[in-house]
Write an enzyme that holds these catalytic residues in place. Sequence first.
Site, PDB file in Angstrom:
ATOM      1  N   ARG A  65       0.751  -1.077   0.557  1.00 29.75           N
ATOM      2  CA  ARG A  65       0.258   0.020   0.375  1.00 29.75           C
ATOM      3  C   ARG A  65       0.659   1.408  -0.180  1.00 29.75           C
ATOM      4  O   ARG A  65       0.268   2.250  -0.715  1.00 29.75           O
ATOM      5  CB  ARG A  65      -1.009  -0.338   0.942  1.00 29.75           C
ATOM      6  CG  ARG A  65      -1.231   1.244   1.038  1.00 29.75           C
ATOM      7  CD  ARG A  65      -3.261   0.806   2.416  1.00 29.75           C
ATOM      8  NE  ARG A  65      -3.947   1.849   2.039  1.00 29.75           N
ATOM      9  CZ  ARG A  65      -4.100   2.743   3.485  1.00 29.75           C
ATOM     10  NH1 ARG A  65      -3.061   3.064   4.917  1.00 29.75           N
ATOM     11  NH2 ARG A  65      -5.405   3.927   3.229  1.00 29.75           N
ATOM     12  N   HIS A  69       0.833   4.709  -2.270  1.00 28.05           N
ATOM     13  CA  HIS A  69       0.357   5.795  -2.398  1.00 28.05           C
ATOM     14  C   HIS A  69       1.123   6.822  -2.598  1.00 28.05           C
ATOM     15  O   HIS A  69       1.083   8.159  -2.235  1.00 28.05           O
ATOM     16  CB  HIS A  69      -0.203   5.891  -0.795  1.00 28.05           C
ATOM     17  CG  HIS A  69      -1.724   5.424  -0.784  1.00 28.05           C
ATOM     18  ND1 HIS A  69      -2.369   5.861   1.358  1.00 28.05           N
ATOM     19  CD2 HIS A  69      -2.513   4.667  -1.312  1.00 28.05           C
ATOM     20  CE1 HIS A  69      -3.261   4.689   1.230  1.00 28.05           C
ATOM     21  NE2 HIS A  69      -3.669   4.808  -0.224  1.00 28.05           N
ATOM     22  N   ASP A  70       2.140   5.647  -3.084  1.00 34.47           N
ATOM     23  CA  ASP A  70       3.218   7.326  -3.026  1.00 34.47           C
ATOM     24  C   ASP A  70       3.446   7.722  -4.748  1.00 34.47           C
ATOM     25  O   ASP A  70       3.139   8.236  -5.196  1.00 34.47           O
ATOM     26  CB  ASP A  70       4.646   6.252  -2.883  1.00 34.47           C
ATOM     27  CG  ASP A  70       6.014   6.999  -3.843  1.00 34.47           C
ATOM     28  OD1 ASP A  70       6.019   8.651  -3.433  1.00 34.47           O
ATOM     29  OD2 ASP A  70       7.109   6.669  -3.950  1.00 34.47           O
ATOM     30  N   VAL A  73       0.504  10.105  -5.972  1.00 36.91           N
ATOM     31  CA  VAL A  73       0.428  11.252  -5.609  1.00 36.91           C
ATOM     32  C   VAL A  73       2.282  11.732  -6.394  1.00 36.91           C
ATOM     33  O   VAL A  73       3.279  11.760  -5.542  1.00 36.91           O
ATOM     34  CB  VAL A  73       0.514  11.406  -4.093  1.00 36.91           C
ATOM     35  CG1 VAL A  73       0.650  13.116  -3.611  1.00 36.91           C
ATOM     36  CG2 VAL A  73      -0.300  10.922  -3.724  1.00 36.91           C
ATOM     37  N   GLY A  75       3.916  10.787  -8.417  1.00 34.87           N
ATOM     38  CA  GLY A  75       4.795   9.982  -9.435  1.00 34.87           C
ATOM     39  C   GLY A  75       5.573   9.069  -7.451  1.00 34.87           C
ATOM     40  O   GLY A  75       5.576   9.680  -6.403  1.00 34.87           O
ATOM     41  N   SER A  79       7.519  10.685  -2.228  1.00 34.00           N
ATOM     42  CA  SER A  79       7.287  11.761  -1.196  1.00 34.00           C
ATOM     43  C   SER A  79       6.348  11.988  -0.529  1.00 34.00           C
ATOM     44  O   SER A  79       6.235  12.254   1.453  1.00 34.00           O
ATOM     45  CB  SER A  79       6.473  12.818  -1.925  1.00 34.00           C
ATOM     46  OG  SER A  79       5.101  11.443  -3.173  1.00 34.00           O
ATOM     47  N   ASN A  96      -3.604   8.347   4.835  1.00 39.31           N
ATOM     48  CA  ASN A  96      -2.660   7.737   5.040  1.00 39.31           C
ATOM     49  C   ASN A  96      -2.351   7.632   6.882  1.00 39.31           C
ATOM     50  O   ASN A  96      -2.505   6.835   7.626  1.00 39.31           O
ATOM     51  CB  ASN A  96      -1.348   8.783   4.225  1.00 39.31           C
ATOM     52  CG  ASN A  96      -1.280   8.260   3.099  1.00 39.31           C
ATOM     53  OD1 ASN A  96      -1.452   7.054   2.606  1.00 39.31           O
ATOM     54  ND2 ASN A  96      -0.570   9.422   2.545  1.00 39.31           N
ATOM     55  N   HIS A 195      -5.442  -6.030  -2.612  1.00 42.67           N
ATOM     56  CA  HIS A 195      -6.793  -6.943  -1.150  1.00 42.67           C
ATOM     57  C   HIS A 195      -6.612  -7.705  -1.247  1.00 42.67           C
ATOM     58  O   HIS A 195      -7.393  -8.162  -0.187  1.00 42.67           O
ATOM     59  CB  HIS A 195      -7.481  -5.902  -1.896  1.00 42.67           C
ATOM     60  CG  HIS A 195      -7.843  -4.336  -1.841  1.00 42.67           C
ATOM     61  ND1 HIS A 195      -8.445  -3.560  -1.318  1.00 42.67           N
ATOM     62  CD2 HIS A 195      -6.734  -3.125  -1.717  1.00 42.67           C
ATOM     63  CE1 HIS A 195      -8.417  -1.957  -1.848  1.00 42.67           C
ATOM     64  NE2 HIS A 195      -6.764  -2.079  -1.160  1.00 42.67           N
ATOM     65  N   THR A 196      -5.722  -8.913  -1.469  1.00 40.37           N
ATOM     66  CA  THR A 196      -6.100  -9.824  -1.076  1.00 40.37           C
ATOM     67  C   THR A 196      -4.740 -10.520   0.790  1.00 40.37           C
ATOM     68  O   THR A 196      -4.840 -11.031   0.680  1.00 40.37           O
ATOM     69  CB  THR A 196      -5.398 -11.416  -1.998  1.00 40.37           C
ATOM     70  OG1 THR A 196      -5.380 -12.645  -1.904  1.00 40.37           O
ATOM     71  CG2 THR A 196      -3.626 -10.870  -2.587  1.00 40.37           C
ATOM     72  N   ASP A 256      -3.039 -14.674  -2.779  1.00 40.96           N
ATOM     73  CA  ASP A 256      -4.159 -15.840  -3.274  1.00 40.96           C
ATOM     74  C   ASP A 256      -5.130 -14.921  -4.527  1.00 40.96           C
ATOM     75  O   ASP A 256      -5.472 -13.950  -4.465  1.00 40.96           O
ATOM     76  CB  ASP A 256      -4.626 -17.008  -3.281  1.00 40.96           C
ATOM     77  CG  ASP A 256      -5.628 -16.484  -1.541  1.00 40.96           C
ATOM     78  OD1 ASP A 256      -6.135 -15.415  -1.551  1.00 40.96           O
ATOM     79  OD2 ASP A 256      -5.793 -16.866  -1.481  1.00 40.96           O
TER      80      ASP A 256
HETATM   81  C1  HEM Z   1      -8.531   0.876  -6.301  1.00 42.66           C
HETATM   82  C2  HEM Z   1      -8.614   1.720  -5.238  1.00 42.66           C
HETATM   83  C3  HEM Z   1      -8.354   1.433  -3.692  1.00 42.66           C
HETATM   84  C4  HEM Z   1      -9.215   2.105  -2.820  1.00 42.66           C
HETATM   85  C5  HEM Z   1      -9.963   2.772  -3.165  1.00 42.66           C
HETATM   86  C6  HEM Z   1      -8.037   0.854  -1.312  1.00 42.66           C
HETATM   87  C7  HEM Z   1      -8.448   1.403  -0.724  1.00 42.66           C
HETATM   88  C8  HEM Z   1      -8.004   0.887   0.805  1.00 42.66           C
HETATM   89  C9  HEM Z   1      -8.273   0.923   2.270  1.00 42.66           C
HETATM   90  C10 HEM Z   1      -9.496   1.885   2.480  1.00 42.66           C
HETATM   91  C11 HEM Z   1      -7.185   0.205   2.740  1.00 42.66           C
HETATM   92  C12 HEM Z   1      -7.474   0.023   4.019  1.00 42.66           C
HETATM   93  C13 HEM Z   1      -6.398   0.409   5.378  1.00 42.66           C
HETATM   94  C14 HEM Z   1      -6.813   0.931   6.440  1.00 42.66           C
HETATM   95  O1  HEM Z   1      -7.467   1.971   7.033  1.00 42.66           O
HETATM   96  O2  HEM Z   1      -5.883   0.703   7.452  1.00 42.66           O
HETATM   97  C15 HEM Z   1      -6.514  -0.415   1.810  1.00 42.66           C
HETATM   98  C16 HEM Z   1      -5.752  -1.656   2.137  1.00 42.66           C
HETATM   99  C17 HEM Z   1      -4.532  -1.321   1.809  1.00 42.66           C
HETATM  100  N1  HEM Z   1      -4.600  -1.538  -0.029  1.00 42.66           N
HETATM  101 FE1  HEM Z   1      -6.316  -0.819  -1.296  1.00 42.66          FE
HETATM  102  N2  HEM Z   1      -7.247   1.150  -1.954  1.00 42.66           N
HETATM  103  C18 HEM Z   1      -7.172   0.940  -3.744  1.00 42.66           C
HETATM  104  C19 HEM Z   1      -5.919   0.452  -4.289  1.00 42.66           C
HETATM  105  C20 HEM Z   1      -4.721  -0.686  -4.211  1.00 42.66           C
HETATM  106  C21 HEM Z   1      -3.881  -0.870  -4.815  1.00 42.66           C
HETATM  107  C22 HEM Z   1      -3.840  -0.263  -6.468  1.00 42.66           C
HETATM  108  C23 HEM Z   1      -2.972  -1.102  -3.910  1.00 42.66           C
HETATM  109  C24 HEM Z   1      -1.588  -1.827  -4.527  1.00 42.66           C
HETATM  110  C25 HEM Z   1      -1.538  -2.251  -6.043  1.00 42.66           C
HETATM  111  C26 HEM Z   1      -3.030  -1.386  -2.459  1.00 42.66           C
HETATM  112  C27 HEM Z   1      -2.819  -1.511  -2.006  1.00 42.66           C
HETATM  113  C28 HEM Z   1      -3.266  -2.082  -0.982  1.00 42.66           C
HETATM  114  C29 HEM Z   1      -2.752  -3.158   1.144  1.00 42.66           C
HETATM  115  C30 HEM Z   1      -2.298  -4.157   0.723  1.00 42.66           C
HETATM  116  C31 HEM Z   1      -3.594  -2.485   1.575  1.00 42.66           C
HETATM  117  C32 HEM Z   1      -3.054  -3.060   3.594  1.00 42.66           C
HETATM  118  C33 HEM Z   1      -2.534  -2.470   3.960  1.00 42.66           C
HETATM  119  C34 HEM Z   1      -2.621  -3.348   5.169  1.00 42.66           C
HETATM  120  O3  HEM Z   1      -2.085  -4.345   5.360  1.00 42.66           O
HETATM  121  O4  HEM Z   1      -1.914  -2.422   6.304  1.00 42.66           O
HETATM  122  N3  HEM Z   1      -5.063  -1.139  -2.301  1.00 42.66           N
HETATM  123  N4  HEM Z   1      -6.685   0.424   0.540  1.00 42.66           N
END
Ligand code: HEM
Length: 330
Positions: A65, A69-70, A73, A75, A79, A96, A195-196, A256
């Site tokens: 994540r 997020h890097d 915003v 590129g 940042s 964040n 999000h897997t 997975d």
């Molecule tokens: C498509 C739009 C996306 C939205 C709206 C989104 C939103 C979120 C949100 C709200 C969380 C929970 C954060 C928290 O409260 O702890 C999250 C977690 C996460 N996101 Fe996304 N996300 C998106 C795309 C992505 C992408 C593109 C990636 C990476 C390639 C990603 C990787 C992750 C990971 C790995 C977590 C788990 C973080 C942790 O365990 O600390 N997400 N995301």
Amino acid sequence: MKSSVSMRRCICIVGFVLAACVISSRAQLSESFYSNTCPQIFPVVQGMVDQFVAADRSIAGGFLRLQFHDCFVRGCEASVLLRSPIRAAEMDAPPNAGSLRGVDEIDRVKAALEQVCPGVVSCADIITLVTRDAVAAVGGPSWQVLFGRRDGLVSSAIEANLNLATPADPFPVLVQRFGRLGLSVQDLVVLSGAHTFGRSHCIRVMGRLYNFLGLPGLTDPTMDPTFAGTLKIMCPSNQPQGTNVVPLDSTSDTFDTAYFSDLLANRGLFGSDSTLVSNPTSLAIINEAVLQPEAFFRNFSASMVRMGSIGVLTGSAGEVRLNCGRRNQG
Ligand code: HEM
Ligand SMILES: *[C@@H]1O[C@H](CO)[C@@H](O)[C@H](O)[C@H]1NC(C)=O
């Protein structure tokens, strides 16, 4: 008529120049960038990532994540790591603050690399390599990392708020957010597959459970009711701060394709996950990912490389920070 033709030509030229810029910035990244200046980067990073993952496997989600997020915003220029004394940096923005993970770990990797190759390896490149190694360490795919990014000088909470997706974003908004960075619908779906792995704070999903569309008491009717019921137990309405954490999919410590099967069963955690089944192109990719996990792994790797080249600073742009938390001067 005539002016509309020349206008179109003008747009074409602008489009070409933009495309050429994107291609040339990608071309400046290379796998061998540190071959002479810091060949130790691979064993040092791998060893530290193995330690982080052994101490807390879920940190792999944090790194993934962090890279997202890097890159979204300004590129991929680190940042997201810059600290601000007045709390006005990217990391202080609501998407964040309180949920970004892996920042301290990246600082530690930077400190270790400063011991072996001082002033050489950028924080932006460290984020990219750490993420690759962490995903591989938890059983996800691996990919070729390209290096040569430099670190940015600016970090803005306002820009983070504007550019980061929100969990309530509907499909067209997500497509637009990814599209303006050169990422396709396929990149959107495949990268959402991140999000897997990992977790979310309850606050991100409670609107969907208790106040859908701003209507008190309403649960998003597209959610499987059993799934919504389970989430309501984990995220009770009498804890409105929503600081508990919930898994992002049904097997959140495994990389997975369960995320995609969950989507097909109306068990996507966020609105931004569930909305991916609402479009035929996107739905076809989800179906294919479930049937062919190896196609998902392969495409995820390719999409991570694409995401990792968004807006990179190369050559003499930016700087190589000595401490990932602050600019070298000022
Ligand atoms: C498509 C739009 C996306 C939205 C709206 C989104 C939103 C979120 C949100 C709200 C969380 C929970 C954060 C928290 O409260 O702890 C999250 C977690 C996460 N996101 Fe996304 N996300 C998106 C795309 C992505 C992408 C593109 C990636 C990476 C390639 C990603 C990787 C992750 C990971 C790995 C977590 C788990 C973080 C942790 O365990 O600390 N997400 N995301
Ligand atoms: C993988 O990428 C190929 C080529 O772009 C595409 O045809 C296929 O649908 C993708 N599959 C998945 C699951 O992403």
